[in-house]
Design a protein around this motif. Structure first.
Motif, mmCIF file in Angstrom:
data_model
loop_
_atom_site.group_PDB
_atom_site.id
_atom_site.type_symbol
_atom_site.label_atom_id
_atom_site.label_comp_id
_atom_site.label_asym_id
_atom_site.label_seq_id
_atom_site.Cartn_x
_atom_site.Cartn_y
_atom_site.Cartn_z
ATOM 1 N N PHE B 113 9.376 71.217 27.347
ATOM 2 C CA PHE B 113 9.169 70.844 25.845
ATOM 3 C C PHE B 113 7.896 70.545 25.368
ATOM 4 C CE2 PHE B 113 9.456 67.412 22.369
ATOM 5 C CZ PHE B 113 10.524 68.146 21.459
ATOM 6 N N SER B 114 7.047 69.708 26.103
ATOM 7 C CA SER B 114 5.905 69.273 25.735
ATOM 8 C C SER B 114 4.969 70.506 25.588
ATOM 9 C CB SER B 114 5.263 68.143 26.923
ATOM 10 O OG SER B 114 5.923 66.940 26.561
ATOM 11 N N VAL B 117 5.955 72.903 22.648
ATOM 12 C CA VAL B 117 5.472 72.028 21.186
ATOM 13 C C VAL B 117 4.222 72.300 20.964
ATOM 14 C CG1 VAL B 117 5.228 69.883 20.171
ATOM 15 C CG2 VAL B 117 7.460 70.685 21.136
ATOM 16 N N ALA B 120 2.744 75.852 20.477
ATOM 17 C CA ALA B 120 3.518 76.716 19.075
ATOM 18 C C ALA B 120 2.414 75.836 17.920
ATOM 19 C CB ALA B 120 4.781 76.054 18.969
#
Lengths: 143, 132
Positions: B113-114, B117, B120
């Motif tokens: 996730f990190s 994110v 992106a």
């Protein structure tokens, strides 16, 4: 006997031992509450970063994608989320400063602890409201 | 084994099962503090930047976010924040998830996730800045 079961962490350590009292046993205190809020705001910001990423990606994709984001941010729900997001950021930031003071070995006295906890809470609310007032003034009124 | 920690009182079995110090315990602690300090000015700057976007149309937003100083500040903010929040969520997972399988899945998901994110956001900022 014990070898046959190959006791791991779970069986050897956690079986029928007296447990130390957990959170619900204590009277809620300001310092404790601020500590919990620090973790909650941290967790909220973890997922709240998606809002910022949406913002950046929408701007990078083009006018239509950005229009969708802009529409959401203009709704009362969008503004409320944004307001809460800035509060969480500032509260977590002030709470972090408190932790940095503690890391250096200061602020552990009874009065200092209480004062720091209260300053975190009051400071976060005051700063957030001030920031939004200034923000709206720069934007030229509420829209 | 004995050459690694000759004065250890831990048994060979304990060492084999990794039930003890990996000798890197302060790394995450230090990096969490370092990114925390960096995040103080970066967060204030990022809030000001994002608030300046409110009520502006797409062309104006692209111009603001794509300008060199704003893009650099936003890149620093995103990278420092993503690193900081990964460490923070790891601490939360280690505190509350006790089942080994669930814990490893959560820790892996935290990194995924990190990184996703962060990448992106970095891509979007660079795209806005270079105007591709």
């Amino acid at each position: 006997m014990a070898e046959a079961n190959t006791p791991g962490l779970k069986t050897s350590r956690l079986k029928d031992r007296p447990l130390s009292p957990h959170l619900q046993i204590y009277k809620p205190m300001l310092t404790m509450t601020m500590s919990i809020v620090h973790r909650i705001t941290g967790g909220a910001l973890y997922f709240g970063v998606l809002l910022l990423v949406w913002w950046l990606i929408a701007a990078a994709i083009g006018p239509n994608a950005y229009a969708a984001l802009q529409w959401f941010m203009e709704t009362w729900l969008g503004r409320l989320i944004l307001f809460g997001y800035t509060w969480a950021l500032i509260h977590h930031m002030l709470g972090g400063m408190r932790h940095l003071i503690w890391d250096m070995g200061y602020g552990f006295g009874a009065n200092e602890r209480e004062w720091l906890a209260a300053a975190t809470l009051v400071g976060s609310i005051v700063f957030t409201i001030l920031l939004w007032i200034v923000g709206y003034l720069i934007m030229g009124g509420i829209r | 084994m004995s050459d690694r920690a000759p004065q250890s009182i831990r048994t060979p079995l304990g060492r084999v099962r990794y039930l003890g110090s990996a000798r890197s315990g302060t790394k995450a602690f230090w990096r969490q503090r370092m990114t925390a300090v960096a995040n103080v000015p970066l967060t204030i700057a990022a809030i000001v930047i994002v608030m300046s976007l409110l009520g502006r149309n797409h062309a104006a937003v692209v111009q603001i976010l794509g300008s060199t100083p704003v893009a650099i500040i936003m890149l620093l903010f995103i990278l420092s924040s993503v690193y900081h929040m990964r460490i923070g969520m790891q601490v939360i997972i280690e505190d509350y998830v006790h089942d080994d399988l669930l814990k490893f899945i959560a820790l892996m998901g935290n990194t995924f996730f990190s990184v996703a994110v962060g990448l992106a956001a970095v891509f979007a900022i660079l795209k806005l800045s270079f105007g591709l």
